[in-house]
Design an enzyme around this catalytic site. Structure first.
Site, PDB file in Angstrom:
ATOM      1  N   TYR A 170     -13.892  21.624  16.970  1.00 35.10           N
ATOM      2  CA  TYR A 170     -13.316  20.384  17.499  1.00 35.10           C
ATOM      3  C   TYR A 170     -14.265  20.172  18.854  1.00 35.10           C
ATOM      4  CZ  TYR A 170     -10.141  17.524  20.174  1.00 35.10           C
ATOM      5  OH  TYR A 170      -9.519  16.520  21.021  1.00 35.10           O
ATOM      6  N   LYS A 174     -16.623  16.783  19.412  1.00 35.52           N
ATOM      7  CA  LYS A 174     -16.066  15.938  20.430  1.00 35.52           C
ATOM      8  C   LYS A 174     -17.429  16.007  21.612  1.00 35.52           C
ATOM      9  CE  LYS A 174     -12.193  14.380  19.729  1.00 35.52           C
ATOM     10  NZ  LYS A 174     -12.052  12.995  19.490  1.00 35.52           N
TER      11      LYS A 174
END
Length: 302
Positions: A170, A174
């Site tokens: 993640y 991001k």
């Protein structure tokens, strides 16, 4: 409220949480909204198309205009269908808010290839694919003499800015969104398109397990600093005509606080004017680090 009157906005992942708050806020500001949600569970499984329609019904009941779209935003044809939905339903597209995503949290030592691929796909490709199809439309409009006044707002996170233990997939996705946004801002400017990114802190399905104590709702009369609705005013403003001169920037948003994030910038340097010998660097590198700003700790690091 008419800040976005006459504008058409796509919001991805808008069936719940931040996306839902953004969709409702755009509608309240006068925009017509394409409410996109594939309707998956927190880990990206079990699609259910009802989530997007519920938000549409809420907007229409309040007197607004909205249509539902259940495309998978990381699927190339699905992203094209999403952009087409806006143009078919409302005749134009002015704002794209990329927000959709899910989690497969695990420490890197045990993270599987599938868990890596799934999270990077939905977040990073799920930002690129809608942007690519949207800018193709705006580029065609510009070349036809109808210069757009368009906006893209991408969604990163504190994990993308500073890292987060147990969220390597993640965090990487991001972080990629941040650089993608800066590049897109530079490339899309000629077509009348701005691109900015936000790193929100709010109570959603994706955060409630990680930050349970922080995310707890306050008492009845207290300001709920973690409410998703706190993030949406900046997103709506960035999507408006007023934000025409703001592009290539990143904003942290939490409660009533908005922070401009400066991103990677060059710090102290030492130039020998020739190739370094490894033996020389034992004093040079510590000196450089001593003159640099300390690194911000990774979330969850002890």
């Amino acid at each position: 409220m008419s800040l976005c009157a006459g504008r058409v906005a796509i919001v991805t992942g808008a069936g719940r949480g931040l996306g839902r708050a953004h969709a409702l806020a755009f509608a309240a500001a006068g925009a017509a909204v394409v409410v996109n949600d594939y309707g998956v569970a927190l880990d990206g499984t079990s699609p259910d198309t009802s989530a997007a329609q519920q938000v549409v019904d809420e907007i229409v009941a309040a007197g607004g205009r909205a249509v539902a779209n259940a495309s998978d935003v990381a699927d190339w044809s699905g992203a094209a269908d999403l952009v087409g939905t806006a143009i078919d339903a409302f005749g134009r597209l002015d704002v794209l808010v990329n927000n959709a995503g899910f989690l497969r949290d695990r420490m890197l030592a045990t993270l599987s290839e599938e868990e890596w691929d799934a999270v990077v796909r939905v977040h990073l490709k799920g930002h690129f694919a809608p942007m690519r199809h949207a800018v193709a439309h705006w580029r065609a409009e510009s070349k036809a003499g109808r210069q757009p006044d368009a906006r893209v707002i991408n969604t990163s996170s504190g994990a993308g800015l500073f890292g987060s233990v147990g969220q390597g997939n993640y965090s990487a996705a991001k972080a990629g969104i941040l650089t993608l946004s800066v590049v897109a801002a530079a490339e899309f400017a000629r077509y009348g398109v701005t691109v900015n990114a936000i790193a929100p802190a709010a109570r959603t399905r994706m955060t409630e397990g990680t930050f349970a104590e922080m995310m707890a709702a306050p008492g009845e009369d207290a300001f709920d600093a973690m409410a998703p609705e706190n993030v949406s005013p900046l997103v709506v403003w960035l999507g408006s005509a007023e934000a025409a001169d703001v592009t290539g920037r990143v904003f942290e948003v939490e409660g009533g606080k908005i922070t401009v994030v400066d991103g990677w910038r060059r710090g102290p340097s030492e130039d020998k004017g020739a190739r370094w010998n490894p033996d020389e660097l034992g004093t040079v590198v510590p000196d450089l680090l001593g003159r640099a700003e300390p690194a911000k700790p990774v979330y969850g690091a002890s």
